[in-house]
Write a protein that holds these residues in place. Structure first.
Motif, PDB file in Angstrom:
ATOM      1  N   PHE A  71     -15.819  10.756  24.995  1.00  0.00           N
ATOM      2  CA  PHE A  71     -15.881  12.010  24.247  1.00  0.00           C
ATOM      3  C   PHE A  71     -14.926  11.964  23.060  1.00  0.00           C
ATOM      4  CE2 PHE A  71     -16.966  12.990  28.611  1.00  0.00           C
ATOM      5  CZ  PHE A  71     -18.004  13.908  28.526  1.00  0.00           C
ATOM      6  N   ILE A  81     -14.757  19.829  25.329  1.00  0.00           N
ATOM      7  CA  ILE A  81     -14.689  18.650  26.199  1.00  0.00           C
ATOM      8  C   ILE A  81     -14.044  19.025  27.526  1.00  0.00           C
ATOM      9  CG2 ILE A  81     -13.593  16.402  26.519  1.00  0.00           C
ATOM     10  CD1 ILE A  81     -13.856  15.990  23.492  1.00  0.00           C
ATOM     11  N   CYS A  96     -11.406   9.754  26.161  1.00  0.00           N
ATOM     12  CA  CYS A  96     -11.523  10.977  25.382  1.00  0.00           C
ATOM     13  C   CYS A  96     -10.509  10.951  24.248  1.00  0.00           C
ATOM     14  CB  CYS A  96     -11.289  12.170  26.310  1.00  0.00           C
ATOM     15  SG  CYS A  96     -10.965  13.733  25.490  1.00  0.00           S
ATOM     16  N   THR A 146      -6.855   9.984  27.796  1.00  0.00           N
ATOM     17  CA  THR A 146      -7.001  10.914  26.683  1.00  0.00           C
ATOM     18  C   THR A 146      -6.005  10.585  25.574  1.00  0.00           C
ATOM     19  OG1 THR A 146      -7.775  12.695  28.133  1.00  0.00           O
ATOM     20  CG2 THR A 146      -6.902  13.336  25.986  1.00  0.00           C
TER      21      THR A 146
END
Length: 229
Positions: A71, A81, A96, A146
């Motif tokens: 993402f 998200i 992400c 992330t």
């Protein structure tokens, strides 16, 4: 027929934008062999849950469940998200990147809602993006790797919101819309600061290279390391 071998990535634009704002990144990823989904949503009139439900249906129609999914979200796209991953913990297998996302809200949203000349013209979800937002408090942070990119150019003469940024945030370091410290998640894997304004992030070639570097490697390049917020 969907190839089961292509890595797949979902791009989510910010408030008041369209998929065109993620178009440059979409093209670069496609050339590198990614299967890219760059959907649009009604960011001005719909509530957060309405937007999320619409996106959820679109993603489910597109997604190859046999492959991990990555993402990338700009601004409000990063909050979407978080909503998608909260609904689908089985998607927590990719990576992400959030670009200028107000993970802890922003005082800019509070400022706009407190002034009549702004509050009647801002998107419906602006109230969900304040530092005391119940939505942000309740949304889980991503469990996947992330990476977060923040900007530190807080003024642009062509972006009206940034005219009020210093007053709204007590001149906090930030990108003209979101404070640096409010972009972060407690469990983020990597964090970098780039000399960019919020509104121009998704068109910057160096930023797009950093996004791709994280998707491939799980960390950003050494060009912007280390940083302190």
């Amino acid at each position: 027929m969907i190839s089961e071998q292509l890595p797949q990535v979902i791009l989510l634009h910010g408030l008041g934008r369209t998929p065109r704002s993620m178009g440059k990144l979409s093209q670069k990823l496609s050339r590198l062999g990614y299967r890219v989904f760059n959907p649009g949503y009604n960011s001005l009139l719909d509530s957060y849950q309405e937007i999320l439900q619409s996106l959820d249906s679109k993603v489910l129609d597109w997604l190859n469940p046999k492959q991990p999914v990555h993402f990338v979200g700009h601004s409000f796209g990063g909050i979407l998200i978080r909503g998608l991953l909260a609904r689908h913990p089985e998607w927590n297998k990719g990576r992400c990147v959030m670009v200028g996302s107000p993970n802890k809200g922003t005082k800019t949203a509070s400022f706009m809602l407190s002034h009549w000349w702004f509050k009647y013209f801002v998107p419906k979800v602006t109230s969900d993006l304040t530092p005391d937002s119940q939505l942000l408090e309740s949304l889980p942070e991503p469990e996947i790797e992330t990476g977060i990119i923040a900007g530190n150019v807080n003024y642009s003469i062509v972006i009206p919101v940034s005219w009020y940024y210093k007053k709204a945030t007590d001149n906090a370091p930030g990108d003209g819309v979101v404070e640096l410290s409010n972009t972060q998640c407690s469990n983020m894997t990597d964090f970098i600061i780039m000399p960019l304004h919020h509104s121009f992030m998704t068109w910057d070639s160096e930023l797009l290279d950093e996004v791709i570097h994280f998707l491939k490697n799980g960390h950003f390049s050494e060009a912007y390391q280390p940083v302190t917020a």
